[in-house]
Scaffold this motif. Structure first.
Motif, PDB file in Angstrom:
ATOM      1  N   VAL A  29       0.860  -1.183   0.000  1.00  0.00           N
ATOM      2  CA  VAL A  29       0.000   0.000   0.000  1.00  0.00           C
ATOM      3  C   VAL A  29       0.897   1.235   0.000  1.00  0.00           C
ATOM      4  O   VAL A  29       1.750   1.384   0.887  1.00  0.00           O
ATOM      5  CB  VAL A  29      -0.930   0.017   1.237  1.00  0.00           C
ATOM      6  CG1 VAL A  29      -1.813   1.249   1.228  1.00  0.00           C
ATOM      7  CG2 VAL A  29      -1.764  -1.266   1.294  1.00  0.00           C
ATOM      8  N   SER A  30       0.710   2.101  -0.992  1.00  0.00           N
ATOM      9  CA  SER A  30       1.535   3.298  -1.115  1.00  0.00           C
ATOM     10  C   SER A  30       0.663   4.542  -1.176  1.00  0.00           C
ATOM     11  O   SER A  30      -0.471   4.493  -1.659  1.00  0.00           O
ATOM     12  CB  SER A  30       2.413   3.225  -2.368  1.00  0.00           C
ATOM     13  OG  SER A  30       3.294   2.125  -2.281  1.00  0.00           O
ATOM     14  N   ILE A  42       3.648   2.717   2.484  1.00  0.00           N
ATOM     15  CA  ILE A  42       3.278   2.970   3.877  1.00  0.00           C
ATOM     16  C   ILE A  42       2.992   1.694   4.650  1.00  0.00           C
ATOM     17  O   ILE A  42       3.053   1.701   5.873  1.00  0.00           O
ATOM     18  CB  ILE A  42       2.089   3.958   4.004  1.00  0.00           C
ATOM     19  CG1 ILE A  42       0.854   3.451   3.262  1.00  0.00           C
ATOM     20  CG2 ILE A  42       2.498   5.343   3.549  1.00  0.00           C
ATOM     21  CD1 ILE A  42      -0.404   4.283   3.512  1.00  0.00           C
ATOM     22  N   ASP A  43       2.680   0.603   3.947  1.00  0.00           N
ATOM     23  CA  ASP A  43       2.447  -0.651   4.662  1.00  0.00           C
ATOM     24  C   ASP A  43       2.384  -1.810   3.683  1.00  0.00           C
ATOM     25  O   ASP A  43       2.176  -1.626   2.483  1.00  0.00           O
ATOM     26  CB  ASP A  43       1.146  -0.594   5.461  1.00  0.00           C
ATOM     27  CG  ASP A  43       1.179  -1.490   6.701  1.00  0.00           C
ATOM     28  OD1 ASP A  43       2.100  -2.312   6.843  1.00  0.00           O
ATOM     29  OD2 ASP A  43       0.267  -1.370   7.535  1.00  0.00           O
ATOM     30  N   THR A  44       2.547  -3.005   4.239  1.00  0.00           N
ATOM     31  CA  THR A  44       2.398  -4.253   3.498  1.00  0.00           C
ATOM     32  C   THR A  44       1.394  -5.106   4.248  1.00  0.00           C
ATOM     33  O   THR A  44       1.536  -5.288   5.460  1.00  0.00           O
ATOM     34  CB  THR A  44       3.746  -4.994   3.400  1.00  0.00           C
ATOM     35  OG1 THR A  44       4.696  -4.139   2.764  1.00  0.00           O
ATOM     36  CG2 THR A  44       3.615  -6.281   2.610  1.00  0.00           C
ATOM     37  N   THR A  54      -6.551   0.739   6.534  1.00  0.00           N
ATOM     38  CA  THR A  54      -6.946   2.045   7.037  1.00  0.00           C
ATOM     39  C   THR A  54      -5.698   2.848   7.355  1.00  0.00           C
ATOM     40  O   THR A  54      -4.900   2.458   8.207  1.00  0.00           O
ATOM     41  CB  THR A  54      -7.844   1.921   8.283  1.00  0.00           C
ATOM     42  OG1 THR A  54      -9.013   1.176   7.927  1.00  0.00           O
ATOM     43  CG2 THR A  54      -8.263   3.301   8.778  1.00  0.00           C
ATOM     44  N   ASP A  55      -5.537   3.937   6.627  1.00  0.00           N
ATOM     45  CA  ASP A  55      -4.420   4.852   6.849  1.00  0.00           C
ATOM     46  C   ASP A  55      -4.827   5.761   8.001  1.00  0.00           C
ATOM     47  O   ASP A  55      -5.604   6.698   7.833  1.00  0.00           O
ATOM     48  CB  ASP A  55      -4.159   5.651   5.572  1.00  0.00           C
ATOM     49  CG  ASP A  55      -2.865   6.442   5.617  1.00  0.00           C
ATOM     50  OD1 ASP A  55      -2.091   6.284   6.586  1.00  0.00           O
ATOM     51  OD2 ASP A  55      -2.632   7.221   4.671  1.00  0.00           O
ATOM     52  N   GLN A  74      -0.165  -2.548  -4.889  1.00  0.00           N
ATOM     53  CA  GLN A  74       0.468  -3.536  -5.748  1.00  0.00           C
ATOM     54  C   GLN A  74       0.324  -4.905  -5.092  1.00  0.00           C
ATOM     55  O   GLN A  74       0.408  -5.012  -3.869  1.00  0.00           O
ATOM     56  CB  GLN A  74       1.957  -3.247  -5.930  1.00  0.00           C
ATOM     57  CG  GLN A  74       2.272  -1.953  -6.633  1.00  0.00           C
ATOM     58  CD  GLN A  74       3.759  -1.670  -6.574  1.00  0.00           C
ATOM     59  OE1 GLN A  74       4.306  -1.472  -5.500  1.00  0.00           O
ATOM     60  NE2 GLN A  74       4.412  -1.675  -7.728  1.00  0.00           N
ATOM     61  N   ALA A  75       0.110  -5.934  -5.907  1.00  0.00           N
ATOM     62  CA  ALA A  75       0.128  -7.314  -5.415  1.00  0.00           C
ATOM     63  C   ALA A  75       1.543  -7.832  -5.614  1.00  0.00           C
ATOM     64  O   ALA A  75       2.237  -7.451  -6.559  1.00  0.00           O
ATOM     65  CB  ALA A  75      -0.866  -8.171  -6.189  1.00  0.00           C
ATOM     66  N   GLN A  76       1.965  -8.705  -4.699  1.00  0.00           N
ATOM     67  CA  GLN A  76       3.284  -9.304  -4.895  1.00  0.00           C
ATOM     68  C   GLN A  76       3.273 -10.752  -4.457  1.00  0.00           C
ATOM     69  O   GLN A  76       2.426 -11.183  -3.681  1.00  0.00           O
ATOM     70  CB  GLN A  76       4.375  -8.513  -4.192  1.00  0.00           C
ATOM     71  CG  GLN A  76       4.425  -8.631  -2.693  1.00  0.00           C
ATOM     72  CD  GLN A  76       5.661  -7.936  -2.119  1.00  0.00           C
ATOM     73  OE1 GLN A  76       6.446  -7.311  -2.820  1.00  0.00           O
ATOM     74  NE2 GLN A  76       5.845  -8.068  -0.822  1.00  0.00           N
TER      75      GLN A  76
END
Length: 108
Positions: A29-30, A42-44, A54-55, A74-76
């Motif tokens: 999550v960016s 900001i998080d994975t 939730t930011d 993005q998916a990884q």
């Protein structure tokens, strides 16, 4: 992957749908402050079954009232990272100020 936001006073919840293709292990999550980026991770998430984030404002994650934030996900998996999702945005609304108090009037 499309993502969506909902504005709260001290947080921006985002959600998305899983794309099709290769196996996913987690999501990145960016966030940015300019439409189109640049974005900062900001998080994975810990699993691809997690389709929300939730930011939330904190002492180390400052979210400014009136500021619009732009998000991509993005998916990884262990071998690959997808392209960015479509961008979603949300704005932290201004909190209503506290009403003045202690008002007095003096007749003259």
């Amino acid at each position: 992957t499309e993502i969506y936001t909902l504005s709260l006073h001290d947080a921006l919840p985002i959600s998305w749908t899983q794309g099709t293709g290769g196996q996913c292990s987690d999501f990145l999550v960016s966030r940015g402050t300019v439409s189109g980026g640049p974005y900062t991770l900001i998080d994975t998430t810990t699993a691809c079954s997690t389709l929300t984030y939730t930011d939330t404002a904190s002492t180390t994650n400052i979210l400014v009232e009136g500021q619009t934030y732009y998000y991509v996900v993005q998916a990884q998996n262990p071998g690959n990272t997808s392209a960015d999702s479509t961008q979603a945005s949300g704005t932290i609304p201004y909190t209503a100020p506290v009403a003045p108090f202690g008002l007095t009037a003096t007749a003259k």
